[in-house]
Design a protein around this motif. Sequence first.
Motif, mmCIF file in Angstrom:
data_model
loop_
_atom_site.group_PDB
_atom_site.id
_atom_site.type_symbol
_atom_site.label_atom_id
_atom_site.label_comp_id
_atom_site.label_asym_id
_atom_site.label_seq_id
_atom_site.Cartn_x
_atom_site.Cartn_y
_atom_site.Cartn_z
ATOM 1 N N GLY A 151 1.904 3.447 -2.318
ATOM 2 C CA GLY A 151 1.379 4.621 -2.996
ATOM 3 C C GLY A 151 2.368 5.353 -3.877
ATOM 4 O O GLY A 151 1.994 6.291 -4.586
ATOM 5 N N CYS A 153 -4.620 7.771 -1.552
ATOM 6 C CA CYS A 153 -3.610 8.461 -0.749
ATOM 7 C C CYS A 153 -2.361 8.747 -1.570
ATOM 8 O O CYS A 153 -1.718 9.787 -1.405
ATOM 9 C CB CYS A 153 -3.260 7.639 0.481
ATOM 10 S SG CYS A 153 -4.607 7.524 1.698
ATOM 11 N N GLY A 154 -2.016 7.830 -2.477
ATOM 12 C CA GLY A 154 -0.879 8.063 -3.348
ATOM 13 C C GLY A 154 -1.120 9.237 -4.286
ATOM 14 O O GLY A 154 -0.210 10.032 -4.552
ATOM 15 N N TYR A 187 0.822 -1.209 0.000
ATOM 16 C CA TYR A 187 0.000 0.000 0.000
ATOM 17 C C TYR A 187 0.859 1.263 0.000
ATOM 18 O O TYR A 187 0.442 2.310 0.476
ATOM 19 C CB TYR A 187 -0.922 -0.013 1.215
ATOM 20 C CG TYR A 187 -1.711 -1.304 1.361
ATOM 21 C CD1 TYR A 187 -2.422 -1.819 0.293
ATOM 22 C CD2 TYR A 187 -1.721 -2.023 2.561
ATOM 23 C CE1 TYR A 187 -3.124 -3.006 0.396
ATOM 24 C CE2 TYR A 187 -2.433 -3.209 2.684
ATOM 25 C CZ TYR A 187 -3.124 -3.693 1.591
ATOM 26 O OH TYR A 187 -3.829 -4.871 1.697
ATOM 27 N N ALA A 209 0.612 4.864 3.767
ATOM 28 C CA ALA A 209 -0.279 5.489 2.785
ATOM 29 C C ALA A 209 -1.129 6.580 3.432
ATOM 30 O O ALA A 209 -1.324 7.658 2.855
ATOM 31 C CB ALA A 209 -1.163 4.422 2.144
ATOM 32 N N ALA A 247 -5.128 3.138 -0.555
ATOM 33 C CA ALA A 247 -3.726 3.434 -0.844
ATOM 34 C C ALA A 247 -3.586 4.168 -2.172
ATOM 35 O O ALA A 247 -2.751 5.069 -2.310
ATOM 36 C CB ALA A 247 -2.916 2.141 -0.859
ATOM 37 N N TRP A 248 -4.374 3.767 -3.163
ATOM 38 C CA TRP A 248 -4.360 4.458 -4.451
ATOM 39 C C TRP A 248 -4.715 5.934 -4.267
ATOM 40 O O TRP A 248 -3.994 6.822 -4.734
ATOM 41 C CB TRP A 248 -5.342 3.774 -5.397
ATOM 42 C CG TRP A 248 -5.657 4.555 -6.648
ATOM 43 C CD1 TRP A 248 -4.784 5.305 -7.386
ATOM 44 C CD2 TRP A 248 -6.921 4.666 -7.291
ATOM 45 N NE1 TRP A 248 -5.444 5.873 -8.464
ATOM 46 C CE2 TRP A 248 -6.755 5.492 -8.426
ATOM 47 C CE3 TRP A 248 -8.176 4.122 -7.027
ATOM 48 C CZ2 TRP A 248 -7.796 5.809 -9.279
ATOM 49 C CZ3 TRP A 248 -9.223 4.426 -7.895
ATOM 50 C CH2 TRP A 248 -9.021 5.265 -8.998
ATOM 51 N N HIS A 299 0.474 9.936 3.579
ATOM 52 C CA HIS A 299 0.445 10.755 2.371
ATOM 53 C C HIS A 299 -0.771 11.674 2.372
ATOM 54 O O HIS A 299 -0.687 12.852 2.003
ATOM 55 C CB HIS A 299 0.393 9.869 1.116
ATOM 56 C CG HIS A 299 1.476 8.854 1.023
ATOM 57 N ND1 HIS A 299 2.713 9.015 1.609
ATOM 58 C CD2 HIS A 299 1.505 7.641 0.398
ATOM 59 C CE1 HIS A 299 3.463 7.949 1.329
ATOM 60 N NE2 HIS A 299 2.752 7.109 0.611
#
Length: 355
Positions: free
Chosen positions: A123, A228-229, A121, A173, A225-226, A176
Motif C-alpha cells: 500500500g 487501505c493504502g 499488498y 495493509a 490493499a489499494w 493502514h
Amino acid sequence: MIEQGFVYSGNPARVVFGFGTTAALPEEMARLGTRRALILTTPAQEDAGQKLADLLGETAVGVFPGAVMHTPVDVSDLAADRARQIKADVVVAIGGGSTTGLGKAIALRTGLPQIVLPTTYAGSEMTPILGETSGGQKRTQTTAKVLPQVVIYDVEHTMGLPVALSGASGINAIAHAVEALYAREANPVISLMAAEGIGALARGLPAIAQDPANRKARADALYGAWLCGICLGSVGMALHHKLCHTLGGSFDLPHAETHTLILPHALAYNAPAAPEAMARLRTVLGADPALALFDLGRAVGAPASLAALGMPADGIARAVDLALSNPYWNPRPLERDALTALIQRAHAGAPPLAA
C-alpha cells in the motif's frame, strides 16, 4: 447523518487496475511525457525488472536491483546518483514496500516522476509517506514530493506471492485502514474506504491461504490493499505505526510481519478510546476485531511472535523508550506499563488483551 464537519484531502494519482495491466506501462510513460526509465527492484526481483526493460525497449535506460528493507539512506543516495548519471526522466518501481520506498526516496532527491507496479499488498504506493533508516533508527516524513504519479495494479504480479508473505503483506495493509478509522484526521469518506478495504482483505486472505491460485481472492486482496493504502496516505498514523517503525528500524525486523504481529495488540490497546472505530470494525471483522486479526495472522501462516522474528527479549525496554520519545498522536494516552505489556505479549505470541 453527518453531525460534525470534516476535512477530506484526496491525493492525486492515476490508477490502472486489472489483470495484464502491465502492458499499459509504455502508454503510461508516454502520457507522462517521459522516455528514459530507471527500473527499480530488489535483488530477488531483478528478473521482473528485466522483463519490464524488455517491454519498454529503448526507453528503459537502466535497472537498479538494489532495493532493500527499511530504505537505508546510503542505498537511496546511491540509487539517486545512478538516476542522475543515466539521465533518467522517470522511475519505474516493481515490487513491494521496499522497492516503492526506494522510488520515493529517489523522487525526493531528484524530483523525478514515479510509476509503481506493486507485487505485494503493502500500500505504500498510495501514500505521501517516506521512511528511511540511518544509524539504526527509521525516520518518516510526509510530503507530496514522494507521491507516485501512476500506479499500475496488475493482479498477475501477485499470483505467485507466497501464502505467508501474502498474508503478512495483506494484514500490513489492513493496519493502514484500522488506524485511519481512529486517526485524528479521520473523516467519513476515508472511513468508508477503510471498511471496504478491510472487508476485501479479510475475505481474500484466508481464501488465498486455502488456494493461492484463486484469482478472485487475489483480486480482492489487491483491491483491498489499494483502498487501505489510500487511507494511510490521507490521514495520520497512531500507536501501531509508531511501534512498527520503532521495532523495524531498531531491530531490523521484517516490515510486513512486524505489522501483522503488532496490529491486534495496538488495536486492543486503543479500543476503549475508539468506540466508533470499533463499531465499524465489527461490521467486517466480527464481535472482537482485535482477536479476529490475531486469528487471521495464524490462519494465513504469519510468524507467531516478535521472538520468532529475531527480536531479543532484552530489547523490549528500549522499544518502549523509543515509542514514548517523539510519539505519534494516539486516541489513548501512551502509558509505559501498558506499552510494555503490549510488546511483551507480541514478543511471546500471546493473544491481544485490552490493557
